[in-house]
Scaffold this motif. Sequence first.
Motif, PDB file in Angstrom:
ATOM      1  N   THR A 245       8.463  11.471  21.684  1.00 48.64           N
ATOM      2  CA  THR A 245      10.246  11.961  21.847  1.00 48.64           C
ATOM      3  C   THR A 245      10.246  11.717  23.169  1.00 48.64           C
ATOM      4  O   THR A 245      11.438  10.879  23.523  1.00 48.64           O
ATOM      5  CB  THR A 245      10.075  13.231  20.902  1.00 48.64           C
ATOM      6  N   GLN A 246       9.430  11.752  24.213  1.00 51.42           N
ATOM      7  CA  GLN A 246       9.463  11.921  25.381  1.00 51.42           C
ATOM      8  C   GLN A 246       9.521  10.539  25.861  1.00 51.42           C
ATOM      9  O   GLN A 246      10.207  10.175  26.918  1.00 51.42           O
ATOM     10  CB  GLN A 246       8.605  12.401  26.340  1.00 51.42           C
ATOM     11  N   ARG A 247       8.672   9.184  25.383  1.00 50.77           N
ATOM     12  CA  ARG A 247       8.342   8.202  25.746  1.00 50.77           C
ATOM     13  C   ARG A 247       9.542   7.562  24.942  1.00 50.77           C
ATOM     14  O   ARG A 247      10.302   6.315  25.329  1.00 50.77           O
ATOM     15  CB  ARG A 247       7.176   8.126  24.809  1.00 50.77           C
ATOM     16  N   VAL A 248       9.815   8.025  23.466  1.00 49.34           N
ATOM     17  CA  VAL A 248      11.385   7.018  22.985  1.00 49.34           C
ATOM     18  C   VAL A 248      12.764   7.571  24.039  1.00 49.34           C
ATOM     19  O   VAL A 248      12.632   6.791  24.503  1.00 49.34           O
ATOM     20  CB  VAL A 248      11.644   8.085  21.679  1.00 49.34           C
ATOM     21  N   GLU A 249      12.724   9.034  24.644  1.00 51.30           N
ATOM     22  CA  GLU A 249      13.351   9.262  25.459  1.00 51.30           C
ATOM     23  C   GLU A 249      12.849   8.187  26.684  1.00 51.30           C
ATOM     24  O   GLU A 249      14.552   7.254  27.010  1.00 51.30           O
ATOM     25  CB  GLU A 249      14.079  10.339  25.751  1.00 51.30           C
ATOM     26  N   GLN A 250      12.583   7.422  27.171  1.00 48.12           N
ATOM     27  CA  GLN A 250      12.280   7.385  28.228  1.00 48.12           C
ATOM     28  C   GLN A 250      12.854   5.942  28.884  1.00 48.12           C
ATOM     29  O   GLN A 250      13.227   4.431  29.071  1.00 48.12           O
ATOM     30  CB  GLN A 250      10.569   6.912  29.064  1.00 48.12           C
ATOM     31  N   ILE A 251      12.550   5.390  27.284  1.00 49.48           N
ATOM     32  CA  ILE A 251      12.670   4.040  26.422  1.00 49.48           C
ATOM     33  C   ILE A 251      14.356   3.605  26.428  1.00 49.48           C
ATOM     34  O   ILE A 251      14.600   2.869  26.473  1.00 49.48           O
ATOM     35  CB  ILE A 251      11.834   3.291  25.916  1.00 49.48           C
TER      36      ILE A 251
ATOM     37  N   GLN B 247       2.416  10.523  15.391  1.00 48.74           N
ATOM     38  CA  GLN B 247       2.983  11.101  15.751  1.00 48.74           C
ATOM     39  C   GLN B 247       4.127  10.295  16.919  1.00 48.74           C
ATOM     40  O   GLN B 247       3.226   9.385  17.486  1.00 48.74           O
ATOM     41  CB  GLN B 247       2.721  12.140  16.402  1.00 48.74           C
ATOM     42  N   VAL B 248       5.279  10.581  16.668  1.00 47.05           N
ATOM     43  CA  VAL B 248       6.059   9.839  17.507  1.00 47.05           C
ATOM     44  C   VAL B 248       5.966  10.831  19.068  1.00 47.05           C
ATOM     45  O   VAL B 248       6.304  11.923  18.777  1.00 47.05           O
ATOM     46  CB  VAL B 248       7.735  10.046  16.612  1.00 47.05           C
TER      47      VAL B 248
END
Length: 106
Positions: free
Chosen positions: A69-75, A66-67
């Motif tokens: 999304t919270q980590r993607v937004e932080q990056i 699964q992606v």
Amino acid sequence: MNTTITSNGLPLPPQTKSSQGSGTQQGASTSTESTSATAGAGSDSLKLTASAQSLQDVAKAGSGQQVNTQRVEQIRQSLANGTYQINPGHIADRLISIEGQLSSKS
């Protein structure tokens, strides 16, 4: 013999003359397994090398993740702010790990 390549990069199996005229692509397969197809008097076959099969196995294993999304937004935010820290040691360790997985399956 003509081979049509689909958008996912997999060829369609050979079609008989009666199904070529139809507007649909019957028999299209999304399977990524090693395929052996026969058509009429002649036969075509496809055999994947061990390294290609290993790459395929790794891709299948990663497809269920699964992606976050919270980590993607932080990056994304840290890249926009210019505060993203690259850790070359971690990248190198992961590349070596992937190489080990690929070479152990051949």
